[in-house]
Every structure is written in C-alpha cells, then in structure tokens.
Design an enzyme around this catalytic site. Structure first.
Site, PDB file in Angstrom:
ATOM      1  N   SER A  67      34.799  33.255   4.467  1.00  0.00           N
ATOM      2  CA  SER A  67      35.464  34.604   5.127  1.00  0.00           C
ATOM      3  C   SER A  67      36.122  34.510   6.392  1.00  0.00           C
ATOM      4  O   SER A  67      36.639  35.452   6.851  1.00  0.00           O
ATOM      5  CB  SER A  67      34.163  35.509   5.155  1.00  0.00           C
ATOM      6  OG  SER A  67      33.477  35.631   4.077  1.00  0.00           O
ATOM      7  N   THR A 115      32.774  38.005   7.969  1.00  0.00           N
ATOM      8  CA  THR A 115      33.434  38.191   9.078  1.00  0.00           C
ATOM      9  C   THR A 115      32.604  37.929  10.382  1.00  0.00           C
ATOM     10  O   THR A 115      31.621  38.313  10.323  1.00  0.00           O
ATOM     11  CB  THR A 115      34.113  39.554   8.900  1.00  0.00           C
ATOM     12  OG1 THR A 115      35.026  39.984   8.073  1.00  0.00           O
ATOM     13  CG2 THR A 115      34.700  39.971  10.551  1.00  0.00           C
ATOM     14  N   THR A 140      38.205  37.178  10.920  1.00  0.00           N
ATOM     15  CA  THR A 140      38.256  36.950   9.427  1.00  0.00           C
ATOM     16  C   THR A 140      39.375  36.608   8.684  1.00  0.00           C
ATOM     17  O   THR A 140      40.674  36.437   9.073  1.00  0.00           O
ATOM     18  CB  THR A 140      37.781  38.293   9.249  1.00  0.00           C
ATOM     19  OG1 THR A 140      37.244  38.472   7.852  1.00  0.00           O
ATOM     20  CG2 THR A 140      38.925  39.614   9.255  1.00  0.00           C
ATOM     21  N   ARG A 175      47.618  43.107   2.752  1.00  0.00           N
ATOM     22  CA  ARG A 175      46.490  44.036   3.140  1.00  0.00           C
ATOM     23  C   ARG A 175      45.930  43.685   4.402  1.00  0.00           C
ATOM     24  O   ARG A 175      45.799  42.157   4.699  1.00  0.00           O
ATOM     25  CB  ARG A 175      45.561  44.069   2.196  1.00  0.00           C
ATOM     26  CG  ARG A 175      44.277  44.967   2.562  1.00  0.00           C
ATOM     27  CD  ARG A 175      43.147  44.016   3.286  1.00  0.00           C
ATOM     28  NE  ARG A 175      41.833  44.907   3.230  1.00  0.00           N
ATOM     29  CZ  ARG A 175      40.786  44.685   4.034  1.00  0.00           C
ATOM     30  NH1 ARG A 175      40.726  43.475   4.582  1.00  0.00           N
ATOM     31  NH2 ARG A 175      39.757  45.293   4.216  1.00  0.00           N
ATOM     32  N   VAL A 176      45.776  44.397   5.316  1.00  0.00           N
ATOM     33  CA  VAL A 176      45.253  44.228   6.856  1.00  0.00           C
ATOM     34  C   VAL A 176      43.817  44.935   6.874  1.00  0.00           C
ATOM     35  O   VAL A 176      43.880  46.382   6.452  1.00  0.00           O
ATOM     36  CB  VAL A 176      46.038  44.354   7.785  1.00  0.00           C
ATOM     37  CG1 VAL A 176      45.446  44.411   9.207  1.00  0.00           C
ATOM     38  CG2 VAL A 176      47.210  43.714   7.929  1.00  0.00           C
ATOM     39  N   GLY A 177      42.961  44.545   7.402  1.00  0.00           N
ATOM     40  CA  GLY A 177      41.538  45.153   7.435  1.00  0.00           C
ATOM     41  C   GLY A 177      41.209  45.596   8.726  1.00  0.00           C
ATOM     42  O   GLY A 177      42.270  46.112   9.532  1.00  0.00           O
ATOM     43  N   ASP A 178      40.051  45.917   8.877  1.00  0.00           N
ATOM     44  CA  ASP A 178      39.715  46.570  10.303  1.00  0.00           C
ATOM     45  C   ASP A 178      39.508  45.599  11.521  1.00  0.00           C
ATOM     46  O   ASP A 178      39.655  45.923  12.668  1.00  0.00           O
ATOM     47  CB  ASP A 178      38.212  47.333   9.933  1.00  0.00           C
ATOM     48  CG  ASP A 178      37.052  46.099   9.793  1.00  0.00           C
ATOM     49  OD1 ASP A 178      37.578  45.464   8.998  1.00  0.00           O
ATOM     50  OD2 ASP A 178      36.068  46.091  10.527  1.00  0.00           O
ATOM     51  N   THR A 214      31.430  44.562  10.354  1.00  0.00           N
ATOM     52  CA  THR A 214      31.673  43.758   9.183  1.00  0.00           C
ATOM     53  C   THR A 214      31.489  44.734   8.157  1.00  0.00           C
ATOM     54  O   THR A 214      31.099  45.766   8.063  1.00  0.00           O
ATOM     55  CB  THR A 214      30.690  42.569   9.292  1.00  0.00           C
ATOM     56  OG1 THR A 214      30.929  41.603   8.067  1.00  0.00           O
ATOM     57  CG2 THR A 214      29.360  43.146   9.293  1.00  0.00           C
ATOM     58  N   GLY A 215      32.057  44.060   6.808  1.00  0.00           N
ATOM     59  CA  GLY A 215      32.005  44.776   5.770  1.00  0.00           C
ATOM     60  C   GLY A 215      33.553  45.293   5.232  1.00  0.00           C
ATOM     61  O   GLY A 215      34.546  44.860   5.709  1.00  0.00           O
ATOM     62  N   GLY A 270      36.545  47.163   5.581  1.00  0.00           N
ATOM     63  CA  GLY A 270      37.445  47.450   6.580  1.00  0.00           C
ATOM     64  C   GLY A 270      37.900  48.846   6.312  1.00  0.00           C
ATOM     65  O   GLY A 270      37.961  49.400   7.534  1.00  0.00           O
TER      66      GLY A 270
END
Ligand code: SD4
Length: 330
Positions: free
Chosen positions: A88, A190, A208, A218-221, A241-242, A244
């Site tokens: 991850s 993450t 992450t 795609r971009v997460g948090d 974490t999780g 995003g």
C-alpha cells in the site's frame, strides 16, 4: 509582531500551550516560556497508523538520539516505502487499474510548512520528494510528471515500483476488474506518522500508493494537507488511513486538529471526525476510515469505522501496538 515571527522568536512557540492552549494561541503578546523552564518534562514519542514496528523503531531512533520530529517522521515512513511486502506504500504498492504504481505523500513541520507530491511514478521515496518540495521550492504540491522531473533534478533515482507480486495480484484482479477497496489490508496500509521531539515540536508525514486498482490519475487524501495529514505545532497533529474520498469530503485531519484546539482530547476529536463521516454517509458499513491524533501534551487517540485498525506507538515507556476503537463494534 507577525504571528510566525513571534512563534519563532520564542524558544518553543508553544510553551504556554500545556496550561492554557486557547488563551496562548490567541494572545500573541503573552509571554511564552519553554516547556523545560516550566518544569514540564517533554517526552518524545512517535505514533504511526497500523502495525509498522520497523517504521516507528526507525523514527524513535532519531528522536532518542536527540533528533528532530521532522527527520524522525521522514526516516520512519521511508521504512514502509522501501518495504515491498507493504503493498500500500512506495515500492511494491498495488498499481492503478492500468498497472501503473502512482504514489501520494505529504509532510508537515513545526512551522506549518508543508510539501506534497501527487500521482508520482518511478520514485520510491515519495516522502523525501515531498520534503524537497517543502524545503527547496516556493510551492506546496507538485503533481505527476512535474513531480517526477523535480525528483530527478534532486538526485532521486528512477526505479521500477511494480513488483512481481503486485503485478500478479493486479493481473488476477483484471479477470473481474471489480473495484472493491479492501477494508483492512494485512495490518499495514497507508502510513501516517506523527512525532514529538525533545523540544516538544511536532511534525507529521503520510505516504501511500493509494487505493489499489484506482482509475489512472486518481489522487486520495494522503497528500492533501488537512485531509490525510495536518499539524499545528501549537495544538497537535492528525493523520488518516482508509478510503481517501471520505476523508477529503470532511477534511478529516484538519477537523481533528481544530476539535483539539477547541479542547477535545485526541480520542474525542478522532471519534467526532469518524462520526461526521458516518452521519453523512449511509454506505459507511462498506468502507474503512481510521484516524490517529496526538496533542501537545503527548496524549494520543485513534478511532475508525470498522474494527481492525491499530496504531503503533514508541516512547520511552515502550513500543506497543494499540487497537483502535471503532464505530462498528467488533
Ligand atoms: C487513499 N487513504 O489513497 C489512502 C489509501 C489508504 O487504506 O489509506 N488505504 O485513499
């Protein structure tokens, strides 16, 4: 006097925080005294999302040797970036649906300075590139090819991040191409890390490879300051974490720090941030979000939606894995 200058000029810009957090943060003319002079024993500590003993041990090594929190969190999370068994983070991370490993990371220091990289490819240590963005550029965030080019200019080597294991997993996934984020991935995921050093200063880092098999781009948090990570050295820090998308919608880490500013403990603040997501989302049973927070006193807290999230803590009291409370009971 400007606030930042005032804080820099005090031996530690947070001295009065332990006794009167709100008053001291609003009153720039109040005298701030180093914690040491107040007789408060500063206890360095590091916490990280998930059970990542190598990462916290590495960060603790920096803190215990008298190093600063920024160096500690960078060094700590680098352990996971280079560990190919953690699928991850960094090298060996699971790719997007097209087979490309793309990394997100950010770092934030005691002065509120921050750096971030998003959609970074071919570089293992995204966190160190984020730190270079913070320290060597006038910007906060670099993305994609620009971030990668910047990394090469700074001497980072080009590396293949897709390992055989992650490639095989991806090829297996392609047979159904069903996008279903896994709720808790093998006790590591993450990594978000927060540390307090011997001066009582706080820094944080988050890195992450994002959600496995995400849409390309795609971009997460995790690289978003305020979502995956936030530090205010007067108050504390938080990381996530999780899934995003759910963290971004409620700007989770910033929310937690602001709740602590209002007087909540790290635990209470994490719980309220999870409640915020759950109360706005009927689908909450199908995804995980976990939060971790510390305050200026060195108190820690964590909370998540689904059970199974844990965090690692290393302080002079020991090196332990702490299960997080969850909204949905185990
Ligand atoms: C993201 N928060 O990209 C990260 C991934 C993660 O459990 O933490 N997965 O949304």
């Amino acid at each position: 006097m400007k606030r930042r200058k005032f804080l820099k000029n005090s031996a530690i810009g947070s001295a009065g925080m332990l006794s009167a957090p709100i008053i001291a943060s609003c009153n720039e003319t109040s005298k701030t005294t180093p914690l040491k002079e107040e007789g408060v024993k500063i206890k360095p500590l590091v916490v990280a999302t998930w059970n990542v003993p190598n990462a916290t041990a590495s960060a603790w090594g920096v803190l215990n040797a008298g190093g600063n929190a920024l160096d500690a969190v960078e060094k700590g999370v680098m352990e996971e970036e280079v560990d190919v068994s953690n699928q991850s983070v960094g090298k060996g991370g699971r790719p997007d649906r097209d087979g490309n490993v793309t990394l997100d990371a950010c770092i934030m220091d005691k002065n509120g300075e921050c750096g971030s990289v998003v959609y970074l490819q071919n570089i293992t240590h995204a966190i160190s590139v984020a730190r270079k963005v913070m320290e060597d550029t006038p910007h906060v965030m670099l993305a994609g090819l620009g971030a990668e080019q910047f990394a090469y200019e700074k001497g980072f080597p080009k590396e293949e991040l897709l390992t055989e294991k992650s490639k095989q997993d991806w090829l297996e996934w392609k047979k159904t191409s069903k996008y279903e984020p896994i709720i808790n991935i093998e006790n590591h995921d993450t990594i978000g890390m927060l540390a307090i050093d011997k001066n009582g200063d706080i820094s944080g880092a988050c890195t992450t490879s994002g959600m496995a098999y995400k849409i390309g781009g795609r971009v997460g948090d995790s690289p978003i300051i305020g979502s995956g990570l936030f530090v205010d050295n007067e108050i504390g820090g938080a990381t996530a974490t999780g899934v995003g998308e759910e963290v971004v919608k409620t700007v989770g880490s910033f929310l937690i720090v602001e709740l602590m500013r209002q007087g909540k403990s790290p635990q209470e603040a994490c719980e309220e941030a999870v409640n915020r997501i759950v109360s706005k989302n009927n689908n909450y049973k199908n995804f995980q979000v976990g939060y971790l927070a510390i305050n200026k006193k060195g108190e820690t807290g964590s909370y998540c939606i689904q059970s199974g999230f844990t965090y690692r803590k290393y302080s002079e009291e020991g090196h332990i894995n702490i299960p997080s409370g969850s909204f949905i009971p185990s």
